[in-house]
Write an enzyme that holds these catalytic residues in place. Structure first.
Site, mmCIF file in Angstrom:
data_model
loop_
_atom_site.group_PDB
_atom_site.id
_atom_site.type_symbol
_atom_site.label_atom_id
_atom_site.label_comp_id
_atom_site.label_asym_id
_atom_site.label_seq_id
_atom_site.Cartn_x
_atom_site.Cartn_y
_atom_site.Cartn_z
ATOM 1 N N LYS A 1 -0.818 -35.113 -69.134
ATOM 2 C CA LYS A 1 0.386 -34.563 -69.773
ATOM 3 C C LYS A 1 1.563 -35.511 -69.603
ATOM 4 O O LYS A 1 2.377 -35.689 -70.519
ATOM 5 C CB LYS A 1 0.726 -33.192 -69.183
ATOM 6 C CG LYS A 1 1.990 -32.537 -69.786
ATOM 7 C CD LYS A 1 1.862 -32.322 -71.289
ATOM 8 C CE LYS A 1 3.174 -31.819 -71.919
ATOM 9 N NZ LYS A 1 3.518 -30.455 -71.542
ATOM 10 N N LYS B 1 13.830 -33.646 -68.085
ATOM 11 C CA LYS B 1 12.899 -33.173 -67.056
ATOM 12 C C LYS B 1 11.558 -33.901 -67.138
ATOM 13 O O LYS B 1 11.057 -34.421 -66.132
ATOM 14 C CB LYS B 1 12.667 -31.667 -67.203
ATOM 15 C CG LYS B 1 11.604 -31.092 -66.262
ATOM 16 C CD LYS B 1 11.419 -29.603 -66.458
ATOM 17 C CE LYS B 1 10.647 -29.246 -67.697
ATOM 18 N NZ LYS B 1 9.177 -29.479 -67.554
ATOM 19 N N THR C 1 4.360 -28.054 -67.124
ATOM 20 C CA THR C 1 4.440 -29.499 -66.917
ATOM 21 C C THR C 1 5.047 -29.770 -65.548
ATOM 22 O O THR C 1 6.212 -29.463 -65.316
ATOM 23 C CB THR C 1 5.291 -30.153 -68.022
ATOM 24 O OG1 THR C 1 4.700 -29.874 -69.295
ATOM 25 C CG2 THR C 1 5.368 -31.655 -67.825
#
Length: 295
Positions: free
Chosen positions: A171, A239, A95
């Site tokens: 994503k 994150k 990611t």
């Protein structure tokens, strides 16, 4: 049989690499953790001294690392890209921010290799089961060439676009929804806890109503536990929601709800609870509301 160099043998990467071995591919592991490398070797992987050796003449280099900086280190600093077979495929499955993915893709293409932006969803459980969702952006021919590889690690395979960064954006949207859903479940539970409502009863009611969601049913029970087993840590959403907000800035898209959710995960991490299960973002609500217990 495809020769695959696999970088990033963490909680998801190691079972993914094992599944590729089970599917009949040749795999060479890349990781700083010697225990992970030894575990993969016991499963049948080929030993390699370093990233360049692992990638030498490989057909595919999969990057399941923590972030874009680690991907760049493996590719460019550690020599894996130059060692990869001519016209080989770099498949970035971590990611990462869309802009960073585009930057890496440009350097890979300039070196004469193909690039696939293919983040995954499904967590550790999906990695172990080989049931991940893969969101790949690349030329159609490259996507089709990787089908046998993708089928070894995933069940829901999607070609989301032709341009690097589009997979990362899909994503980011996924993580936006996941993070906001977890935070809003915590908010609802915290309101009920503040006035003494029985949370297990609340969970049963909400789970069978129009207010239900996958995240409510999955994270809700863990919010009722003081120290649930960690499925996905708070710091993961610190994150990932940070990546969401970066994608929003780059696209000049306002994301106010994602921003608030990020602040709640950040506050939880800031109190030293970043490694707790992400359901424990509810602790930030308890702290804000002065609720001493979980109802």
């Amino acid at each position: 049989m495809t020769i695959i160099a696999f970088a990033g043998l963490g909680s998801m990467g190691l079972p993914m690499a094992k599944n590729l071995l089970a599917a009949g591919h040749r795999v060479r592991g890349i990781d700083l953790n010697p225990v992970a490398l030894a575990t993969l070797a016991q499963a049948g992987a080929e030993p390699a001294a370093d990233a360049a050796s692992a990638a030498k003449d490989a057909d595919v280099l999969i990057l399941m690392v923590v972030n874009a900086a680690q991907a760049e280190q493996v590719l460019f600093d550690n020599g894996a890209l130059d060692a990869l077979a001519e016209n080989g495929i770099v498949c970035l499955m971590a990611t990462c921010p869309p802009a960073a993915v585009e930057r890496i893709a440009a350097r890979v293409s300039a070196a004469g290799r193909r690039f696939v932006d293919a983040p995954v969803s499904g967590g550790t459980a999906g990695a172990i089961a080989g049931s991940l969702t893969i969101m790949a952006a690349c030329e159609r021919a490259t996507f089709e060439a990787l089908q046998p590889v993708f089928e070894g690690i995933g069940q829901r395979l999607f070609h989301v676009g032709e341009r690097a960064g589009q997979g990362a954006t899909v994503k980011a949207v996924n993580q936006l929804l996941c993070g906001v859903h977890i935070a809003v479940v915590a908010e609802a539970f915290a309101l009920a806890a503040k006035v003494g409502v029985d949370l297990p009863v609340l969970l049963e009611i909400m789970g069978g109503s129009a207010a239900s969601s996958w995240m409510l049913k999955d994270r809700g029970p863990r919010m009722l536990q003081a120290e649930p087993e960690v499925s996905s840590a708070v710091d993961i959403f610190v994150k990932d929601l940070g990546i969401v907000l970066e994608a929003g800035r780059d696209a000049q898209a306002a994301l106010p709800i994602a921003s608030v959710a990020h602040q709640l995960f950040l506050a939880t991490s800031g109190r030293g609870e970043g490694r707790a299960d992400d359901s424990q973002v509810i602790r930030s609500y308890y702290a804000l509301n002065g609720t001493p217990t979980q109802g």
